[in-house]
Motif scaffolding. Structure first.
Motif, PDB file in Angstrom:
ATOM      1  N   GLY A 143       0.796  -1.219   0.000  1.00 12.88           N
ATOM      2  CA  GLY A 143       0.000   0.000   0.000  1.00 12.88           C
ATOM      3  C   GLY A 143       0.832   1.273   0.000  1.00 12.88           C
ATOM      4  N   CYS A 144       2.119   1.183  -0.304  1.00  7.01           N
ATOM      5  CA  CYS A 144       3.003   2.341  -0.161  1.00  7.01           C
ATOM      6  C   CYS A 144       2.555   3.528  -1.022  1.00  7.01           C
ATOM      7  CB  CYS A 144       4.438   1.952  -0.452  1.00  7.01           C
ATOM      8  SG  CYS A 144       4.776   1.515  -2.139  1.00  7.01           S
ATOM      9  N   PRO A 145       2.559   4.724  -0.432  1.00 12.17           N
ATOM     10  CA  PRO A 145       2.101   5.904  -1.152  1.00 12.17           C
ATOM     11  C   PRO A 145       3.069   6.398  -2.231  1.00 12.17           C
ATOM     12  CG  PRO A 145       2.799   6.496   1.067  1.00 12.17           C
ATOM     13  CD  PRO A 145       2.857   5.002   0.963  1.00 12.17           C
ATOM     14  N   ASP A 146       4.341   5.980  -2.203  1.00  4.04           N
ATOM     15  CA  ASP A 146       5.320   6.428  -3.197  1.00  4.04           C
ATOM     16  C   ASP A 146       5.252   5.650  -4.508  1.00  4.04           C
ATOM     17  OD1 ASP A 146       6.371   8.427  -1.649  1.00  4.04           O
ATOM     18  OD2 ASP A 146       8.169   7.322  -1.040  1.00  4.04           O
ATOM     19  N   ALA A 147       4.397   4.639  -4.593  1.00  7.04           N
ATOM     20  CA  ALA A 147       4.400   3.749  -5.760  1.00  7.04           C
ATOM     21  C   ALA A 147       3.174   3.942  -6.642  1.00  7.04           C
ATOM     22  CB  ALA A 147       4.446   2.290  -5.307  1.00  7.04           C
TER      23      ALA A 147
END
Length: 171
Positions: A143-147
């Motif tokens: 769920g990473c926001p940078d991806a």
């Protein structure tokens, strides 16, 4: 005059060598397990035990590529199999890997390079990705926001051309 010709030839050779790579990538494994990074289109792949580093150059004229970590691998020579990110059973990949795999993607050339992390093809190992003059991206879970999570996300970053890139597994 021979000395002058030799100096010019040496200078031209130095400039040619400096321009041979458009970018240099340093890949580090900080995981507590072995990761088998792969890179296309440079045809790369190898075993990285915990704490190991792999450095490779991307030749000038290469427009885009990707780096990913493979896990659960077993190889005999250049052939084998990986549980995640497998690329047709090859140690040194010339094809992209099979999902799931966390991707470091890049486009190089011109005045600026572009780079991103993608989990569109799934997530298999935490990754940090940065260039020497740009923002550092970190992806520790699916769920990473940078991806990138879907093709229309706006997660691409830029840095100056001919940069040095760092990819770190398990940041």
């Amino acid at each position: 005059m021979a000395s002058s010709s030799s100096s010019i030839l040496l200078l031209l050779t130095a400039f040619a060598a400096a321009g041979a790579n458009a970018a240099t990538f340093t890949v580090t494994n900080r995981c507590g397990f072995t990761v088998w990074p792969a890179a296309t289109p440079v045809g790369g792949g190898r075993q990285l035990n915990s704490g190991d580093t792999w450095t490779f150059g991307v030749p000038a004229g290469t427009s885009s590529g990707r780096v990913w970590g493979r896990t659960g691998c077993s190889f005999n020579g250049n052939s084998g199999r990986c549980a995640t990110g497998d690329c047709a059973g090859a140690l040194s990949c010339t094809l992209s890997g099979q999902p799931p795999m966390t991707l470091a993607e890049f486009t190089i050339g011109g005045a600026m390079d572009s780079y991103d992390i993608s989990v569109i093809d799934g997530f298999n190992v935490g990754m940090a990705f940065s260039c020497s003059t740009g923002v550092g991206l970190v992806c520790r879970d699916s769920g990473c926001p940078d991806a990138y999570h879907q093709p229309n996300d706006r997660k691409t970053h830029t840095c100056s051309a001919n940069s040095n890139y760092q990819v770190t597994f398990c940041p």
